[in-house]
Design a protein around this motif. Structure first.
Motif, PDB file in Angstrom:
ATOM      1  N   LEU A   1      30.770  28.526  33.774  1.00 52.63           N
ATOM      2  CA  LEU A   1      31.771  27.985  34.679  1.00 52.63           C
ATOM      3  C   LEU A   1      33.097  28.720  34.548  1.00 52.63           C
ATOM      4  CD1 LEU A   1      31.653  25.520  36.549  1.00 52.63           C
ATOM      5  CD2 LEU A   1      32.498  24.126  34.701  1.00 52.63           C
ATOM      6  N   LEU A   2      33.474  28.947  33.299  1.00 49.95           N
ATOM      7  CA  LEU A   2      34.742  29.604  33.014  1.00 49.95           C
ATOM      8  C   LEU A   2      34.788  30.987  33.644  1.00 49.95           C
ATOM      9  CD1 LEU A   2      36.864  28.343  31.293  1.00 49.95           C
ATOM     10  CD2 LEU A   2      36.179  29.832  29.439  1.00 49.95           C
ATOM     11  N   ALA A   3      33.681  31.710  33.517  1.00 51.13           N
ATOM     12  CA  ALA A   3      33.623  33.049  34.087  1.00 51.13           C
ATOM     13  C   ALA A   3      33.784  32.985  35.600  1.00 51.13           C
ATOM     14  CB  ALA A   3      32.299  33.716  33.728  1.00 51.13           C
ATOM     15  N   GLN A   4      33.171  31.959  36.222  1.00 50.25           N
ATOM     16  CA  GLN A   4      33.281  31.843  37.678  1.00 50.25           C
ATOM     17  C   GLN A   4      34.708  31.472  38.088  1.00 50.25           C
ATOM     18  OE1 GLN A   4      30.669  32.562  39.662  1.00 50.25           O
ATOM     19  NE2 GLN A   4      29.371  32.909  37.892  1.00 50.25           N
ATOM     20  N   MET A   5      35.318  30.565  37.315  1.00 50.78           N
ATOM     21  CA  MET A   5      36.679  30.148  37.650  1.00 50.78           C
ATOM     22  C   MET A   5      37.652  31.311  37.517  1.00 50.78           C
ATOM     23  SD  MET A   5      36.697  26.970  38.430  1.00 50.78           S
ATOM     24  CE  MET A   5      37.942  25.801  37.963  1.00 50.78           C
ATOM     25  N   ALA A   6      37.540  32.030  36.414  1.00 50.10           N
ATOM     26  CA  ALA A   6      38.427  33.172  36.223  1.00 50.10           C
ATOM     27  C   ALA A   6      38.143  34.220  37.294  1.00 50.10           C
ATOM     28  CB  ALA A   6      38.232  33.754  34.835  1.00 50.10           C
ATOM     29  N   GLY A   7      36.873  34.353  37.639  1.00 45.25           N
ATOM     30  CA  GLY A   7      36.502  35.282  38.699  1.00 45.25           C
ATOM     31  C   GLY A   7      37.140  34.906  40.019  1.00 45.25           C
ATOM     32  N   ALA A   8      37.267  33.604  40.268  1.00 49.19           N
ATOM     33  CA  ALA A   8      37.875  33.150  41.520  1.00 49.19           C
ATOM     34  C   ALA A   8      39.311  33.649  41.621  1.00 49.19           C
ATOM     35  CB  ALA A   8      37.830  31.630  41.611  1.00 49.19           C
ATOM     36  N   GLY A   9      40.029  33.567  40.488  1.00 47.39           N
ATOM     37  CA  GLY A   9      41.408  34.044  40.481  1.00 47.39           C
ATOM     38  C   GLY A   9      41.494  35.528  40.812  1.00 47.39           C
ATOM     39  N   VAL A  10      40.580  36.305  40.228  1.00 46.58           N
ATOM     40  CA  VAL A  10      40.575  37.745  40.474  1.00 46.58           C
ATOM     41  C   VAL A  10      40.258  38.047  41.927  1.00 46.58           C
ATOM     42  CG1 VAL A  10      39.401  39.892  39.938  1.00 46.58           C
ATOM     43  CG2 VAL A  10      39.945  38.298  38.118  1.00 46.58           C
ATOM     44  N   LEU A  11      39.251  37.323  42.442  1.00 47.59           N
ATOM     45  CA  LEU A  11      38.852  37.523  43.830  1.00 47.59           C
ATOM     46  C   LEU A  11      40.018  37.304  44.771  1.00 47.59           C
ATOM     47  CD1 LEU A  11      35.515  35.809  44.752  1.00 47.59           C
ATOM     48  CD2 LEU A  11      36.334  38.065  45.376  1.00 47.59           C
ATOM     49  N   VAL A  12      40.750  36.223  44.493  1.00 49.71           N
ATOM     50  CA  VAL A  12      41.846  35.886  45.378  1.00 49.71           C
ATOM     51  C   VAL A  12      42.891  36.981  45.380  1.00 49.71           C
ATOM     52  CG1 VAL A  12      43.775  34.333  45.633  1.00 49.71           C
ATOM     53  CG2 VAL A  12      41.506  33.442  45.234  1.00 49.71           C
ATOM     54  N   SER A  13      43.193  37.491  44.191  1.00 47.89           N
ATOM     55  CA  SER A  13      44.200  38.546  44.186  1.00 47.89           C
ATOM     56  C   SER A  13      43.689  39.774  44.918  1.00 47.89           C
ATOM     57  CB  SER A  13      44.630  38.879  42.762  1.00 47.89           C
ATOM     58  OG  SER A  13      43.521  38.940  41.929  1.00 47.89           O
ATOM     59  N   LEU A  14      42.386  40.018  44.796  1.00 44.38           N
ATOM     60  CA  LEU A  14      41.816  41.169  45.484  1.00 44.38           C
ATOM     61  C   LEU A  14      41.798  40.999  46.989  1.00 44.38           C
ATOM     62  CD1 LEU A  14      38.642  42.238  43.508  1.00 44.38           C
ATOM     63  CD2 LEU A  14      40.656  43.599  44.018  1.00 44.38           C
ATOM     64  N   LEU A  15      41.325  39.853  47.415  1.00 45.77           N
ATOM     65  CA  LEU A  15      41.015  39.698  48.831  1.00 45.77           C
ATOM     66  C   LEU A  15      42.192  39.175  49.641  1.00 45.77           C
ATOM     67  CD1 LEU A  15      37.456  38.197  48.426  1.00 45.77           C
ATOM     68  CD2 LEU A  15      38.101  40.573  48.710  1.00 45.77           C
ATOM     69  N   LEU A  16      43.040  38.380  49.006  1.00 46.06           N
ATOM     70  CA  LEU A  16      44.160  37.821  49.768  1.00 46.06           C
ATOM     71  C   LEU A  16      45.472  38.472  49.398  1.00 46.06           C
ATOM     72  CD1 LEU A  16      43.329  34.021  49.709  1.00 46.06           C
ATOM     73  CD2 LEU A  16      42.876  35.698  51.494  1.00 46.06           C
TER      74      LEU A  16
END
Lengths: 545, 121
Positions: free
Chosen positions: A152-167
């Motif tokens: 879960l932690l990996a997915q949550m942290a991944g979400a933060g990275v994704l957002v910075s990348l995509l938005l």
């Protein structure tokens, strides 16, 4: 490793083309969220009994569950991470896909059907079947929650990275907000929709992901007149590595240690899948073990097709965009798939903007769905294994048990928002691999011994679960994942004496060994009558829930 | 008989028919069940060892036999690529083989035991 499980370095995004498309990406994402919330509310109205909440009423078809299993399994790490790893490291990126796929045979041949026949709601049902309930239920619950939280932690942290990348959101506050949003959504999905709602969300996500990958694959192949050899040749040429790009070794071939690390990872991937609690509980959503078998077959087909497509996406990104531009956006290559989408639609055109927005929304959907599945697995295990059977000693009513599951969901959601917010800039590379290693070291030996070995005892089960769990966590603690390297969680200190990033090579054999020794030296006789029940049930489905 | 402790009053769950422990022990000792177990284990266990060995061979060759894996087969396809695709192919093949074995050899035997036991219960 870090390429696939991404998320490490803080991403600096200057004025990127993505921020211009932000409104479109956000609107598409909002559409997905609205649709899944509607599904959740609808599913929630039909969720009355515990069997609805934990197992979706066991009324899903094999195909539906096959889609949902695929949805649970294909995380953003598979989509963005593997495409990026292939784009940067060529063949070595592709090695992951193979381990992730072959792993399903363990589930198909040894685990899915017996588990469906003999359990009810959780992995602990099967592990504790022949054993003294309270200690083994506790161990199964602890192991389920630990594996799910790492994942879960990996997915949550991944979400933060994704957002910075995509938005193009780079501020800390922005990333924390997104992690919190993901956390709140997952609490809503699970508490309201239960297994029914979560399964439908997985199905929608799986269809979107496959459709997105298929669209891009066809467009990439179109550019090369459907000549795959041409695609590989161009990718090799553009990569700057030449033929070596198409051979193993660019990422793992450097030293003897990195080779061993790759072997360790390979074993953990293959043996871990069939011990992942959020995957195992999916088999309870179908009516029979035959349907469980068919759903694994569907999953193998869907996941296999998806990983074959990542070859086209990864090599396509290398050939059409090139490593320099990919690394400029994200050093680990996690932006390769969205960059490729924009390129295929036409950079600077409406088509490009739409493609980028669609693929980005698919990536968000992927994270949300996987996170919901993980949360459900851990709150189910807390409520059913620990609360109902250990704390209340089996005297809790169905209502009380479901209430406990919902509160556990809220607690797990809050904990993972907090941890995810703290971990947003950490190297979470080790976390998913660790989840697989713990699943393979603690859960798989116990599942297999329980089902197939007459002499297995409570002590054996406890030794293999706790032994596998602690040895893998302990080894990772003293590995380069945590300290000693620039990419570590704590790069400034060095207490790493275990050289491998993945503990599987040691901890998996240890888990099996401890289960065996624990049983052999055990003073208590194995419960032969209970084993007769479990064995006959697991192979024939007699009296299955 | 149930996986969990006896259900307290007020619990409404799908409660399937449960044969007695004696019936389970008797079934476990029957020749029919021994045949089902043999037919399952003699197929699934060797096949599992086989595909794990085949996968490990692939992992080891990728790590330690780079030159061999880099040998070009045709055009831009090398041994490594063909080997990787072969892992996909064998995975699909093994899934199909097992499912065929299960539906023709295992399901009828399992179904016979189950329906007899549930009728007696």
């Amino acid at each position: 490793m870090s390429a696939v499980y991404h998320s490490h370095p803080v991403i600096q995004l200057a004025a990127s083309s993505t921020s211009e498309h932000r409104p479109l990406i956000i609107s598409l994402f909002a559409v997905f969220v609205a649709a899944t919330l509607a599904i959740t509310v609808w599913a929630g109205r039909q969720t009355k009994s515990a069997s609805d909440f934990y197992a979706g009423g066991r009324q899903f078809t094999a195909f539906q569950n096959g889609l949902a299993v695929s949805g649970d399994y294909m995380s953003a790490a598979s989509f963005l991470g593997i495409a990026g790893a292939i784009a940067l490291f060529g063949y070595d990126g592709f090695l992951y896909s193979i381990g992730f796929l072959v792993a399903w045979l363990v589930a198909l041949l040894l685990v899915a059907e017996p588990l469906r026949n003999s359990g009810r709601y959780t992995m602990g049902d099967v592990l504790a079947y022949r054993m003294r309930q309270r200690p083994v239920r506790t161990a199964a619950g602890v192991s389920t929650i630990v594996v799910s939280i790492f994942y879960l932690l990996a997915q949550m942290a991944g979400a933060g990275v994704l957002v910075s990348l995509l938005l193009g959101i780079t501020s800390d506050a922005g990333k924390i907000l997104i992690v919190a949003l993901v956390g709140v959504l997952m609490i809503v999905y699970v508490t309201i929709g239960g297994m029914k709602g979560t399964t439908w969300v997985q199905m929608v996500k799986a269809v979107l992901l496959i459709a997105g990958a298929l669209l891009m694959t066809v467009m990439v192949l179109w550019k090369f007149d459907f000549n795959v050899s041409d695609l590989l040749g161009t990718a090799a040429e553009k990569s700057g590595h030449g033929a070596a790009f198409l051979e193993p070794g660019l990422k793992y071939g450097a030293t003897d240690i990195s080779k061993l690390d790759f072997i360790s990872l390979g074993i953990a991937l293959v043996l871990g899948t069939a011990g992942l609690p959020h995957i195992l509980i999916r088999f309870y959503t179908v009516p029979t073990s035959k349907a469980a078998r068919k759903s694994v077959n569907w999953a193998i087909g869907i996941i296999g097709a998806f990983y074959l497509m990542t070859i086209a996406l990864g090599f396509g990104a290398a050939a059409l965009i090139g490593p320099e531009e990919i690394k400029a956006k994200n050093p680990a290559g996690n932006a390769a798939a969205p960059q490729l989408a924009e390129y295929l639609g036409g950079v600077g055109t409406t088509g490009g903007a739409i493609m980028l927005a669609v693929i980005s929304a698919v990536a968000f959907a992927t994270i949300l769905a996987v996170v919901a599945g993980l949360t459900l697995a851990s709150s189910s295990s807390f409520a059913h294994d620990i609360y109902a059977n250990v704390i209340r000693k089996g005297k809790a009513t169905e209502k009380e048990e479901m209430r406990a599951a919902k509160w556990a969901t809220v607690a797990i959601g809050v904990v993972s928002i907090a941890l995810g917010a703290m971990a947003r800039d950490l190297n979470v590379a080790g976390l998913v691999a660790l989840a697989f290693a713990v699943a393979a070291s603690a859960n798989l030996p116990t599942i297999l011994y329980s089902l197939f070995w007459k002499r297995f005892t409570t002590q054996g089960a406890l030794w293999s679960i706790y032994g596998g769990l602690f040895s893998s966590v302990f080894l990772v603690l003293f590995s380069p994942v945590v300290s000693g390297k620039a990419s570590s969680m704590f790069p400034d200190v060095d207490f790493a004496w275990f050289p491998l990033e993945n503990p599987g090579l040691i901890s998996i054999p240890l888990g099996f060994l401890l289960g065996w020794i624990g049983s052999v030296v055990s003073k208590e006789e194995p419960d032969a009558a209970k084993y007769a029940e479990l064995e006959v049930k697991s192979l024939t489905g007699t009296g299955a829930h | 008989m149930a996986t969990d402790a006896p259900q307290p009053p007020g619990r409404t769950d799908d409660s399937p028919v449960q044969p007695t422990t004696e019936a389970f022990i008797e079934a476990q000792n029957s020749a029919e069940f021994a045949e089902l177990r043999r037919s399952y284990r003699s197929f699934a266990f060797p096949l599992t060892l086989g595909f794990i060995a085949w996968y490990l061979l692939y992992v080891l060759l990728s790590s330690y036999a780079g030159d061999f894996m880099g040998t070009v087969v045709v055009a831009h396809f090398n041994v490594a690529f063909v080997f990787g695709l072969a892992q996909f192919a064998t995975t699909f093949l093994i899934a199909w083989l097992y499912s065929r074995h299960a539906s023709t050899k295992l399901d009828p035997k399992a179904e016979a035991i189950k329906s007899r036991m549930e009728a007696d219960a």
